[in-house]
Design an enzyme around this catalytic site. Structure first.
Site, mmCIF file in Angstrom:
data_model
loop_
_atom_site.group_PDB
_atom_site.id
_atom_site.type_symbol
_atom_site.label_atom_id
_atom_site.label_comp_id
_atom_site.label_asym_id
_atom_site.label_seq_id
_atom_site.Cartn_x
_atom_site.Cartn_y
_atom_site.Cartn_z
ATOM 1 C CG ASP A 1 -4.251 0.038 -0.025
ATOM 2 O OD1 ASP A 1 -3.916 0.749 -0.994
ATOM 3 O OD2 ASP A 1 -4.298 0.470 1.157
ATOM 4 C CB SER B 1 -0.934 -0.021 1.205
ATOM 5 O OG SER B 1 -1.642 -1.235 1.216
ATOM 6 N NE ARG C 1 5.743 10.310 -3.941
ATOM 7 C CZ ARG C 1 4.433 10.204 -3.809
ATOM 8 N NH1 ARG C 1 3.907 10.022 -2.645
ATOM 9 N NH2 ARG C 1 3.637 10.287 -4.842
HETATM 10 C C1 GLC Z 1 -1.040 5.852 1.009
HETATM 11 C C2 GLC Z 1 -0.283 5.100 -0.094
HETATM 12 C C3 GLC Z 1 -1.237 4.494 -1.100
HETATM 13 C C4 GLC Z 1 -2.277 3.665 -0.383
HETATM 14 C C5 GLC Z 1 -2.995 4.513 0.678
HETATM 15 C C6 GLC Z 1 -4.037 3.725 1.448
HETATM 16 O O1 GLC Z 1 -1.658 6.964 0.446
HETATM 17 O O2 GLC Z 1 0.607 5.970 -0.749
HETATM 18 O O3 GLC Z 1 -0.529 3.686 -2.035
HETATM 19 O O4 GLC Z 1 -3.212 3.176 -1.317
HETATM 20 O O5 GLC Z 1 -2.030 5.017 1.588
HETATM 21 O O6 GLC Z 1 -3.472 2.652 2.149
#
Ligand code: GLC
Length: 354
Positions: free
Chosen positions: A91, A38, A53
């Protein structure tokens, strides 16, 4: 260490399977894994991608730019886990896939948890960045990484600015810092701190605990916000237990609840605006031709699931923005751990044994 931990947990999971387990694989068949990761990734293929990042308080510099699947694979080798990552899935994309498997009208997925992000189904022709062949369906999934949105039209307060400046990723994830679970409690702490210092909210001295970043977690804020007792007992108890502020007056407790409400209302209304943005982009925001397809939005994340005031405010705002007529065509559903299930389904689609 992070990937070794994940591989170690996988090893434990495999060891817990019994001989009689009905999902036990035939001898010689390699296990396959859907990997929900995620964070923002430059996706190179369904089963590889490099970390762009970190977000949400993670910070492991040597991982940036590395292929996260290759790193997990190495960690699994170190732990003697014989598994192949068949799909690397954000996710939001997992939630979209899992939601869509259950209901073909799912076109958007939104995560409101520690962080926040959304993914949706777009017409391939509408994606100028894509130069490869178009898929047969004519559609592709966009992971928006909307948490990183910022704009001069998005007014920030001094609390947002200092929270951002003190964070591990200053200047990044500004929208996420206004709407997601990791940060709402911290915004509350910053406001209470200023009111304690400048308006003696808690008496003549500033409670020392109030100086500690992230002491006020969002689930504590939620417990205070939902306190329905006449004397706001839960608010009093939490202020004492977490911030070591004894004997608060009812007026002070009411003020705390009011601030929770302001922060949550702003966050939920902004999240609803983000969803409207997607509906506009895919042309589902008005009833031009009398009809639009039914559109289901799969929601996941602890903030949406557990913070009732947030969820209600988001839903009311969305209805307010799209109007009653359209509201009949748009539905939000809770897709509990939709992302894990979606990743597993995508891994099955990309199995080496297909
Ligand atoms: C952060 C991450 C993203 C993810 C979100 C929810 O924003 O950068 O990739 O989907 O969290 O978990």
């Amino acid at each position: 260490a992070l990937f070794d931990f994940i591989a170690g947990e996988l090893a434990k999971f495999i060891a817990s399977e019994s001989e009689s387990d009905k999902f036990r694989l035939p001898p010689g068949r390699q296990r396959e894994l859907g990997f929900t990761f995620s964070f923002p990734v430059m996706q190179l293929s369904i089963d590889s991608g490099t970390l762009i990042r970190w977000t949400k308080g993670f910070s492991i510099d040597q991982m940036v730019g590395k292929d996260v699947v290759a790193e997990l694979t190495k960690a699994m080798d170190r732990q003697g886990v014989d598994m192949r990552v068949s799909a690397l899935v954000n996710d939001t994309v997992g939630t979209l896939a899992g939601g869509r498997y259950d209901d073909k009208d799912v076109a958007v997925a939104v995560i409101l948890g520690t962080g926040s992000n959304a993914a949706y189904v777009e017409r391939a022709q509408a994606i100028p960045k894509w130069h490869g062949p178009h898929p047969k369906s004519g559609e592709m999934v966009i992971n928006m990484e909307w948490g990183n949105f910022k704009s001069s039209h998005l007014p920030l307060t001094e609390y947002d600015n200092t929270l951002d400046a003190d964070s591990l990723n200053p200047g990044e994830q500004i929208f996420e810092k206004m709407i997601s679970g990791m940060y709402l409690g911290e915004i509350l702490r910053r406001i209470l701190y200023r009111m304690a210092s400048e308006a003696a909210l808690f008496g003549d001295t500033v409670p020392p605990k109030l100086k500690t970043q992230f002491v006020l977690r969002t689930h504590i804020m939620s417990a205070m916000h939902h306190d329905s007792s006449a004397d706001l007992k839960v608010v009093g108890d939490k202020l004492k237990e977490i911030l070591e502020i004894p004997n608060t007056s009812l007026a002070t407790r009411k003020t705390v609840v009011e601030i929770c409400n302001i922060i949550v209302t702003r966050g939920a209304r902004l999240a609803a605006a983000g969803i409207l943005g997607i509906l506009k982009k895919i042309g589902r925001d008005n009833l031009r031709d009398g009809e639009i397809p039914k559109t289901v939005i799969a929601m996941d994340g602890g903030l949406y699931e557990h913070y009732t005031e947030y969820r209600n405010c988001l839903e009311n705002t969305l209805n307010e923005l799209i109007g009653d007529k359209l509201a009949k065509h748009i539905k939000l559903i809770l897709s509990n751990d939709g992302s894990g299930i979606g990743a597993a389904l995508l891994a099955a689609c990309n199995s080496q044994y297909n």
